[in-house]
Design a protein around this motif. Structure first.
Motif, PDB file in Angstrom:
ATOM      1  N   VAL A   1      25.050   8.752  73.213  1.00 37.16           N
ATOM      2  CA  VAL A   1      26.112   7.740  73.158  1.00 37.16           C
ATOM      3  C   VAL A   1      27.488   8.402  73.115  1.00 37.16           C
ATOM      4  O   VAL A   1      28.421   7.970  73.796  1.00 37.16           O
ATOM      5  CB  VAL A   1      25.908   6.802  71.951  1.00 37.16           C
ATOM      6  CG1 VAL A   1      27.070   5.842  71.823  1.00 37.16           C
ATOM      7  CG2 VAL A   1      24.591   6.046  72.096  1.00 37.16           C
ATOM      8  N   LEU A   2      27.592   9.476  72.345  1.00 38.05           N
ATOM      9  CA  LEU A   2      28.866  10.201  72.263  1.00 38.05           C
ATOM     10  C   LEU A   2      29.254  10.744  73.639  1.00 38.05           C
ATOM     11  O   LEU A   2      30.424  10.664  74.052  1.00 38.05           O
ATOM     12  CB  LEU A   2      28.720  11.350  71.262  1.00 38.05           C
ATOM     13  CG  LEU A   2      29.984  12.089  70.832  1.00 38.05           C
ATOM     14  CD1 LEU A   2      30.951  11.152  70.118  1.00 38.05           C
ATOM     15  CD2 LEU A   2      29.643  13.263  69.909  1.00 38.05           C
TER      16      LEU A   2
ATOM     17  N   LEU B   1      23.880   5.940  64.676  1.00 36.47           N
ATOM     18  CA  LEU B   1      23.840   4.649  65.385  1.00 36.47           C
ATOM     19  C   LEU B   1      22.450   4.264  65.863  1.00 36.47           C
ATOM     20  O   LEU B   1      22.193   3.092  66.151  1.00 36.47           O
ATOM     21  CB  LEU B   1      24.850   4.617  66.535  1.00 36.47           C
ATOM     22  CG  LEU B   1      24.734   5.562  67.711  1.00 36.47           C
ATOM     23  CD1 LEU B   1      23.640   5.150  68.670  1.00 36.47           C
ATOM     24  CD2 LEU B   1      26.047   5.574  68.452  1.00 36.47           C
TER      25      LEU B   1
ATOM     26  N   ASN C   1      32.214  -1.213  68.927  1.00 37.27           N
ATOM     27  CA  ASN C   1      30.788  -1.438  69.185  1.00 37.27           C
ATOM     28  C   ASN C   1      29.954  -0.945  68.009  1.00 37.27           C
ATOM     29  O   ASN C   1      28.914  -1.502  67.692  1.00 37.27           O
ATOM     30  CB  ASN C   1      30.346  -0.696  70.454  1.00 37.27           C
ATOM     31  CG  ASN C   1      30.940  -1.319  71.710  1.00 37.27           C
ATOM     32  OD1 ASN C   1      31.127  -2.529  71.763  1.00 37.27           O
ATOM     33  ND2 ASN C   1      31.238  -0.499  72.699  1.00 37.27           N
ATOM     34  N   SER C   2      30.421   0.114  67.374  1.00 38.90           N
ATOM     35  CA  SER C   2      29.640   0.672  66.264  1.00 38.90           C
ATOM     36  C   SER C   2      30.281   0.431  64.896  1.00 38.90           C
ATOM     37  O   SER C   2      29.573   0.295  63.905  1.00 38.90           O
ATOM     38  CB  SER C   2      29.401   2.172  66.484  1.00 38.90           C
ATOM     39  OG  SER C   2      30.624   2.846  66.709  1.00 38.90           O
TER      40      SER C   2
ATOM     41  N   GLN D   1      28.383   6.039  63.653  1.00 43.26           N
ATOM     42  CA  GLN D   1      28.251   6.639  64.987  1.00 43.26           C
ATOM     43  C   GLN D   1      27.138   7.692  65.024  1.00 43.26           C
ATOM     44  O   GLN D   1      26.256   7.615  65.877  1.00 43.26           O
ATOM     45  CB  GLN D   1      29.597   7.207  65.451  1.00 43.26           C
ATOM     46  CG  GLN D   1      30.672   6.106  65.560  1.00 43.26           C
ATOM     47  CD  GLN D   1      31.772   6.409  66.552  1.00 43.26           C
ATOM     48  OE1 GLN D   1      32.128   7.544  66.778  1.00 43.26           O
ATOM     49  NE2 GLN D   1      32.345   5.365  67.145  1.00 43.26           N
TER      50      GLN D   1
ATOM     51  N   ALA E   1      26.267   1.329  71.539  1.00 43.80           N
ATOM     52  CA  ALA E   1      26.701   2.177  72.644  1.00 43.80           C
ATOM     53  C   ALA E   1      27.561   1.387  73.618  1.00 43.80           C
ATOM     54  O   ALA E   1      28.259   1.958  74.442  1.00 43.80           O
ATOM     55  CB  ALA E   1      25.495   2.747  73.373  1.00 43.80           C
TER      56      ALA E   1
ATOM     57  N   ALA F   1      36.509   0.306  72.049  1.00 40.06           N
ATOM     58  CA  ALA F   1      35.068   0.586  72.158  1.00 40.06           C
ATOM     59  C   ALA F   1      34.496   1.094  70.847  1.00 40.06           C
ATOM     60  O   ALA F   1      33.295   0.989  70.594  1.00 40.06           O
ATOM     61  CB  ALA F   1      34.809   1.602  73.269  1.00 40.06           C
TER      62      ALA F   1
ATOM     63  N   GLN G   1      30.494   7.876  75.676  1.00 38.16           N
ATOM     64  CA  GLN G   1      31.795   7.365  75.236  1.00 38.16           C
ATOM     65  C   GLN G   1      32.932   8.303  75.553  1.00 38.16           C
ATOM     66  O   GLN G   1      33.992   7.887  75.999  1.00 38.16           O
ATOM     67  CB  GLN G   1      31.777   7.143  73.723  1.00 38.16           C
ATOM     68  CG  GLN G   1      31.292   5.776  73.324  1.00 38.16           C
ATOM     69  CD  GLN G   1      31.072   5.704  71.825  1.00 38.16           C
ATOM     70  OE1 GLN G   1      31.057   6.711  71.144  1.00 38.16           O
ATOM     71  NE2 GLN G   1      30.893   4.504  71.320  1.00 38.16           N
ATOM     72  N   GLN G   2      32.736   9.580  75.250  1.00 36.67           N
ATOM     73  CA  GLN G   2      33.870  10.501  75.336  1.00 36.67           C
ATOM     74  C   GLN G   2      33.844  11.370  76.585  1.00 36.67           C
ATOM     75  O   GLN G   2      34.864  11.943  76.951  1.00 36.67           O
ATOM     76  CB  GLN G   2      33.939  11.373  74.075  1.00 36.67           C
ATOM     77  CG  GLN G   2      34.172  10.559  72.810  1.00 36.67           C
ATOM     78  CD  GLN G   2      34.458  11.428  71.588  1.00 36.67           C
ATOM     79  OE1 GLN G   2      34.665  12.619  71.690  1.00 36.67           O
ATOM     80  NE2 GLN G   2      34.475  10.809  70.423  1.00 36.67           N
TER      81      GLN G   2
ATOM     82  N   GLN H   1      40.863   8.108  71.254  1.00 39.55           N
ATOM     83  CA  GLN H   1      39.765   8.458  72.156  1.00 39.55           C
ATOM     84  C   GLN H   1      38.947   7.256  72.586  1.00 39.55           C
ATOM     85  O   GLN H   1      38.585   7.111  73.737  1.00 39.55           O
ATOM     86  CB  GLN H   1      38.814   9.440  71.462  1.00 39.55           C
ATOM     87  CG  GLN H   1      39.194  10.883  71.664  1.00 39.55           C
ATOM     88  CD  GLN H   1      38.381  11.780  70.755  1.00 39.55           C
ATOM     89  OE1 GLN H   1      37.720  11.327  69.824  1.00 39.55           O
ATOM     90  NE2 GLN H   1      38.440  13.072  71.009  1.00 39.55           N
ATOM     91  N   GLN H   2      38.589   6.417  71.615  1.00 40.98           N
ATOM     92  CA  GLN H   2      37.634   5.359  71.925  1.00 40.98           C
ATOM     93  C   GLN H   2      38.279   3.992  72.085  1.00 40.98           C
ATOM     94  O   GLN H   2      37.668   3.082  72.642  1.00 40.98           O
ATOM     95  CB  GLN H   2      36.535   5.301  70.849  1.00 40.98           C
ATOM     96  CG  GLN H   2      35.722   6.584  70.768  1.00 40.98           C
ATOM     97  CD  GLN H   2      34.506   6.452  69.851  1.00 40.98           C
ATOM     98  OE1 GLN H   2      34.157   5.378  69.399  1.00 40.98           O
ATOM     99  NE2 GLN H   2      33.868   7.581  69.567  1.00 40.98           N
TER     100      GLN H   2
END
Lengths: 405, 405
Positions: free
Chosen positions: A308-309, B139, B319-320, B136, A31, B316, A312-313, B312-313
């Motif tokens: 976590v999603l 996760l 991380n996953s 993800q 995360a 980051a 993140q988003q 989007q990420q």
């Protein structure tokens, strides 16, 4: 660090707590930050008042808490609490299919407006990844169809009925003894409302507009007999409770009904309490997701991923996971397309069935009742035939559409 | 708006272009912004020089281009280009399994350092969502095991051999005629290197450390005979080329080998060119992903999703989706655990097999060769038995481990 609240501490809520504790290290790594359960909302506090509270205000007034996992169930308390949390600028994740199917459009719009996320991966298929892959991994696809087995209880019962030649009542008793079906009133599972809520969610996502449960023709597995499962096997099919949604030439059609599933279809191999869902995208073709559709830790694992999603988003997640509100329709979302139907008729000579149902195949006839596979028949003609069966003194006991690949 | 470059314009590259055009509207909506292909790198420019270029510098020197999709294949040009793009602060997505299996750890570290993303969903399983859901959506899970069918060509051949009683050579010819297998040298598919690269990627993700292809014992489907497939069917199994990775008591073990797959396993129902992969997480249990493992549009659909994920990420995402570099090991990543093995032996009386292989079941014996199912035998004992078979004038023609659920 993200401080979260868990609302409810039953099977799901305590599962979320357990998963976040047990795999804290890897969740924090993936995360990008630690996820800490700061408060848990319960009806009555009997221990650890630092953690547990019976007041939603303790959560709403705590500026450190930025997200919540709703695990109360139902809509009575869950709906106002989730609404208040989103309105206060907190992301909320849930496995509550009733809440999402009923109030999804409103809660999604509220989340978007407040710049937060409202996520519900665990509401369909338990721990099996489905909503995020369907909406994000397949984002370059128009979803043309989504269908599958989304109720583990009825799938367990059908597996037992088919393997052990057990009747509906015995299979239900077993499912109740194992805790899969409610003892008091198992109708939510066996009559289809649970599957109906889940396909309402998937259909709303696929079509981008709220699909209302009351517009989804829903039939469960009551009335199925070992006779039907044996006849299906002779036709190279399993009988499964299928929730489905697809774009037809006349618009979206959605339903929940027991169907004949050819053994070549991946869904025929989904047994016991497992779930399986096929998604057909215009670019990717068929993809299939399969996993444990319920259970404490699997469901909690999906909720943790949603937390976590959301982190993140944020609200950007609703570019892909979203639907617009839309009023309930005056008519059900049926399709008038012809299909192959299995019909079981009582009190009528089997020899009369071809005349009533048109071209097809006599599948079984034990004197008392007969099963006929009517080819390429429209729902309208099927209805007409059932009326004639009745007029002739017989009765239609079961109708099962055959799934086409 | 995101301006991207596509490197290569063969099947995959032109597919990415086609998908981004065809579903431009919905991709833009779900990505939150438009994705525009600004340049396409080709060997020789024959049309539209505004779009096509043969110089990587036209891409590297264009500040508007912030991402690239690599679709050249191989490592010779792809590796330096991808490295240069990442080093310049651009995210790169690819379906190039050779590149990822060989240079993944380095490219992931470089992406992280530069604050960009290096993604490769399409490198395993084509359009079927697998890497993102595994890393993800799951996760909150320790991945204990990942295994499945990741090579469509050999799966097509095995399906034909089993359904039509076809031999290896005939099935290969058919696969070549259909364009599934290389005509010049089909060994990348039939001998396992392709599956080996894919499981190297999945194992590296699951274990968090680079798993080197040269440490993965790899065996393809050459040598399999219709005799084996018929014997397997009698045992209630299909024969599938399985790529697998799991945590054992003595550490990670990884392999590619044809195996007996019990018909109850979801993988037994994966036929033709389809792929299917099971992931076992410590919280969620088994989940299963299934879809078209290759093909222009499915692969492109996964690449498009990765472009959006990268946007989007950003960094980051690592991380996953990440693994650390790790040197190749001196020994293969085998497991010494006992298992049930099918062995086919030539030139030795079937009656001698129980003495050599221990408890088990004679499965088939046509005089010339015999098949025996040895129960609970260690790889060491299996090797020992094969040595004895040879010493007695016989020869082991095939060994197939049985997959346990």
């Amino acid at each position: 660090m993200i401080n979260i609240a868990i609302l409810g501490f039953g099977t799901v809520g305590s599962g979320v707590y357990a998963v976040l504790q047990k795999n804290a290290g890897l969740i924090a790594r993936r995360a990008g930050q630690e996820i800490r359960v700061k408060r848990v909302l319960v009806l009555e506090v009997t221990e650890n008042p630092e953690l547990f509270t019976s007041s939603i205000d303790d959560i709403l007034n705590d500026p450190e808490i930025t997200m919540a996992a709703e695990a109360i169930g139902g809509v009575k308390a869950a709906y106002p609490y989730v609404k208040a949390l989103l309105a206060s600028g907190r992301s909320v994740v849930t496995s509550n299919k009733e809440l999402v199917a009923t109030h999804g459009a409103e809660l999604l719009a509220l989340a978007k407006e407040k710049g937060v996320a409202f996520l519900f991966e665990a509401s369909v298929g338990g721990g099996m990844p489905l909503i995020t892959p369907m909406c994000q991994s397949l984002l370059a696809n128009q979803v043309e169809e989504v269908y599958g087995i989304v109720n583990g209880t009825t799938n367990y019962m059908l597996t037992r009925m088919s393997r052990e030649n057990m009747d509906f009542a015995a299979a239900l008793r077993e499912a109740q003894q194992l805790g899969y079906a409610e003892t008091k009133d198992p109708s939510d599972d066996v009559d289809g409302p649970d599957a109906c809520r889940k396909i309402a969610i998937l259909a709303s996502l696929a079509f981008g507009k709220q699909v209302h449960t009351q517009n989804i023709p829903t039939r469960g597995i009551r009335g199925l007999e070992p006779f039907d499962l044996r006849a299906a096997a002779r036709l190279g099919c399993a009988v499964k409770l299928i929730a489905w949604a697809r774009q037809t030439e006349t618009g979206p059609a959605v339903g929940v009904e027991p169907m004949l599933v050819p053994l070549e279809n991946q869904l025929a191999g989904v047994e016991d309490v497992f779930n399986g869902v096929l998604v057909r995208g215009d670019m990717v073709g068929n993809v299939f997701f399969y996993g444990r559709g319920a259970g404490k830790l699997p469901t909690a694992s999906a909720i943790a991923a949603d937390l976590v999603l959301a982190a993140q988003q944020g609200a950007a997640v609703h570019n892909s996971i979203f639907w617009e509100p839309s009023p309930a329709l005056p008519a059900p979302l049926t399709s008038g397309e012809p299909a192959t139907y299995y019909v079981r008729v009582k009190g009528l000579a089997a020899s009369m069935l071809p005349g009533l149902y048109g071209p097809g195949e006599l599948v079984a006839d034990d004197g008392g009742q007969a099963a006929y596979l009517a080819e390429n028949i429209t729902p309208k003609k099927l209805y007409e035939a059932a009326r004639q069966v009745k007029a002739l003194g017989g009765s239609v006991q079961m109708e099962l559409r055959r799934l086409e690949q």
